[in-house]
Write a protein that holds these residues in place. Structure first.
Motif, short mmCIF file in Angstrom:
data_model
loop_
_atom_site.label_atom_id
_atom_site.label_comp_id
_atom_site.label_asym_id
_atom_site.label_seq_id
_atom_site.Cartn_x
_atom_site.Cartn_y
_atom_site.Cartn_z
N LEU A 155 -8.30 -2.06 -2.19
CA LEU A 155 -7.92 -2.35 -3.57
C LEU A 155 -7.07 -1.20 -4.13
N ALA B 157 -8.23 -8.02 -5.74
CA ALA B 157 -7.15 -7.41 -6.52
C ALA B 157 -6.19 -8.47 -7.04
N VAL C 13 -3.21 -1.69 -5.16
CA VAL C 13 -2.97 -1.81 -6.59
C VAL C 13 -2.40 -0.54 -7.21
#
Length: 434
Positions: free
Chosen positions: A41, A179, A45
């Protein structure tokens, strides 16, 4: 302790039953799944978020590098502490440390997006939040691996350790999906969702994970007086070097893929987040196939895992170097997932089988410390190469994969691992199964 100096047998009510052991491994699976989710994640991200907030590629990788540096310093410590404190307390420290860290990262980034704090303040606060993960989160993986090694025979160990790795792999599969899904609500929502899951899994470990006797208390007096495992020992050093090489390969892939995709396909922001998340998910799914499917089904040897994992990575890096379309890049990531799935399982199992049961926590901590070294080396090696030529870091990855292949074919420690059973007595096995 019995009169002859051997460990006294545990009473029936003190032993971990097969049913409890199965439940314990399932709990650890969920625990490491949440940690794996948080890792992919962050890699998927954070680069687009950092770009939106005005951070450079170097600043973004430095966020990873600080926690990685602290991970290197503390992983060995926590692995050794689990030999004395017991596995469960160290696992709890690691899981709750991770949960707090990723939640705080979300809070700080939210404050940055809202304009409540300046960039000059936000950057060190994110670094500090990730530092919590590096200091405390590093305990979860080595203590979990040692917990499993304590409760499996040598014949079972490679497959069981691969299952622990597969838990992390499954988390990396789910992480990019989380995500992408939660980013539709808010780009920072995934941080809070994974943080909540980590807190819940930590509570489950606290309440449900059985560990009645600290591992050190199950060892005979003679074993307790053995010399402490050293990183320079001939049965340790080759695995540490291999772990550092694998870590650099993986950090090149994980840290630079998002920037490479944005540069090659001229994308940024949420659109890049979605595409990178899909690529990371393909990579993680392939890792899961390797560790939960192929390794378990065919009982693959350490030698096979290292050799074919290295060959797979050579092909994967070559596809990134010579590719150019999104389909080729995602296919390269999927192939990398298969390769890293083989290599990580081979490294962990080979290192575990090279030492006695007494040293499982120490060895797992040493190997765990190498997993973060790539994040330290990459800003000094991969980032300058990326600025020179976007595909240059992946050319380096090809060269490192060749080195791993040569190690797997020619190093004598692999031959010794194949020809002997490690030279450790049966008493070690009996201690672990309790």
């Amino acid at each position: 302790m019995s009169d002859d100096g051997k460990p006294a047998p545990l009473s029936a009510d003190r032993k971990t039953t097969p049913k409890e052991r199965q439940r314990a491994f399932a709990i650890l699976f969920v625990c490491l799944l949440s940690v794996g989710m948080g890792q992919t994640l962050v890699f998927a991200v954070l680069p687009p978020i950092a770009a939106d907030l005005g951070m450079s590629e170097f600043e973004t990788t430095m966020i990873f590098s600080l926690s990685a540096f602290l991970w290197i310093l503390t992983s060995t410590f926590w692995g050794r502490r689990s030999d004395f404190m017991g596995r469960k307390p160290v696992i709890l420290i690691g899981v709750f440390g991770f949960a707090l860290s990723i939640s705080l990262v979300g809070v700080v980034l939210l404050a940055g997006y809202g304009g409540w704090i300046s960039m000059a303040l936000m950057f060190p606060l994110v670094m500090g939040a990730r530092a919590i993960f590096g200091i405390f989160g590093s305990g979860a993986m080595p203590a979990s691996q040692a917990y499993v090694a304590d409760r499996t025979t040598r014949a079972e160990r490679a497959g069981s350790i691969a299952q622990i790795g597969a838990a992390f792999g499954l988390g990396t599969v789910v992480g990019p999906g989380v995500a992408a899904a939660f980013a539709e609500i808010h780009i920072l929502a995934p941080f809070f969702a994974v943080g909540a899951l980590a807190f819940i899994s930590g509570a489950a470990i606290w309440i449900l994970l059985p560990e009645r006797t600290a591992p050190k208390k199950m060892l005979g007096e003679k074993q307790e007086k053995r010399a402490e495992l050293k990183w320079s020992a001939p049965n340790v050093r080759p695995w540490l070097v291999t772990g550092v090489v694998l870590s650099l390969m993986q950090s090149i892939m994980m840290q630079l893929f998002a920037f490479y995709l944005m540069a090659e396909l001229d994308m940024k922001g949420s659109a890049a987040t979605q595409l990178v998340s899909v690529g990371m998910m393909a990579m993680a799914m392939a890792t899961l196939v390797a560790q939960l499917g192929l390794i378990q089904r065919f009982d693959l040897s350490v030698q096979f895992l290292l050799r074919w994992g290295a060959v797979t990575m050579i092909v994967s890096f070559a596809m990134l170097v010579f590719g150019g379309s999104y389909g080729v890049l995602v296919s390269a990531l999927a192939l990398a997932g298969l390769g890293f799935g083989f290599l990580r399982a081979g490294l962990s199992a080979g290192a575990s089988l090279s030492v006695s049961l007494k040293d499982q926590g120490a060895m797992a901590g040493l190997i765990g410390s190498t997993a973060a070294t790539g994040h330290i080396l990459n800003p000094a090696i991969g980032i300058p190469l990326f600025y020179m030529l976007h595909s240059a870091p992946f050319m380096l990855g090809m060269a490192l994969s060749v080195l791993v292949l040569l190690f797997a074919i020619f190093h004598p420690i692999l031959k010794n691992l194949r020809e002997t059973d490690g030279g450790f007595d049966e008493e070690d096995e009996e201690i672990g199964l309790h």
